[in-house]
Design a protein around this motif. Structure first.
Motif, PDB file in Angstrom:
ATOM      1  N   HIS A  12       0.805  -1.225   0.000  1.00 39.10           N
ATOM      2  CA  HIS A  12       0.000   0.000   0.000  1.00 39.10           C
ATOM      3  C   HIS A  12       0.840   1.278   0.000  1.00 39.10           C
ATOM      4  CE1 HIS A  12      -3.879  -1.942   0.349  1.00 39.10           C
ATOM      5  NE2 HIS A  12      -3.313  -2.801   1.166  1.00 39.10           N
ATOM      6  N   LYS A  14       3.109   4.329  -1.423  1.00 36.40           N
ATOM      7  CA  LYS A  14       3.103   5.099  -2.667  1.00 36.40           C
ATOM      8  C   LYS A  14       4.225   6.134  -2.622  1.00 36.40           C
ATOM      9  CE  LYS A  14      -1.927   4.830  -3.327  1.00 36.40           C
ATOM     10  NZ  LYS A  14      -1.953   3.625  -4.053  1.00 36.40           N
ATOM     11  N   GLY A  15       4.622   6.612  -3.781  1.00 39.55           N
ATOM     12  CA  GLY A  15       5.571   7.709  -3.896  1.00 39.55           C
ATOM     13  C   GLY A  15       6.905   7.419  -3.238  1.00 39.55           C
ATOM     14  N   GLN A  18       7.233   4.219  -1.258  1.00 33.22           N
ATOM     15  CA  GLN A  18       7.358   3.025  -2.087  1.00 33.22           C
ATOM     16  C   GLN A  18       8.793   2.853  -2.588  1.00 33.22           C
ATOM     17  OE1 GLN A  18       5.359   3.069  -5.943  1.00 33.22           O
ATOM     18  NE2 GLN A  18       4.536   1.026  -5.455  1.00 33.22           N
TER      19      GLN A  18
END
Length: 122
Positions: A12, A14-15, A18
């Protein structure tokens, strides 16, 4: 399942989180959950562990003892590992001098007694 927590959390991300995790996984493989939590806290948590303590030490007295007490407690609930005496001393430190001197003379041992005295001498 406990064995899948790290995978599920990383799925889960992000950006920047991640890409941070991809680099971590290349260096260490998939870390165990406790190690993952520790690394996330180091990377994305507060810059300094004592941040809340510093906020408490600098919290300004703006208007009334009631207002100051409420703002102090709002920050204090996030601070850890303080003794009752330390909580009280940090609280007294930013009281106005005319209140502080009366509270300090009675050497309260805990925060609740300190707040009570500050309210009484306001």
């Amino acid at each position: 399942m406990a064995s899948q927590r790290t995978w599920l959390a990383s799925y889960h991300m992000k950006g920047a989180a991640q890409t941070w995790y991809y680099a971590l996984e290349q260096d260490e493989g998939m870390p165990h959950w406790e190690r993952f939590r520790e690394l996330c806290s180091l990377r994305f948590g507060p810059a300094v562990q004592g941040t809340r303590l510093a906020v408490l030490a600098r919290l300004p007295f703006l208007s009334t003892v009631q207002d100051y007490s409420e703002r102090y407690n709002a920050v204090l609930c996030h601070a850890r590992d303080l003794s009752p005496r330390q909580k009280a001393e940090l609280y007294v430190g930013r009281l106005p001098d005319q209140i502080k001197v009366h509270v300090e003379m009675r050497t309260p041992r805990d925060l609740q007694s300190t707040m009570y005295l500050a309210q009484a001498f306001e």
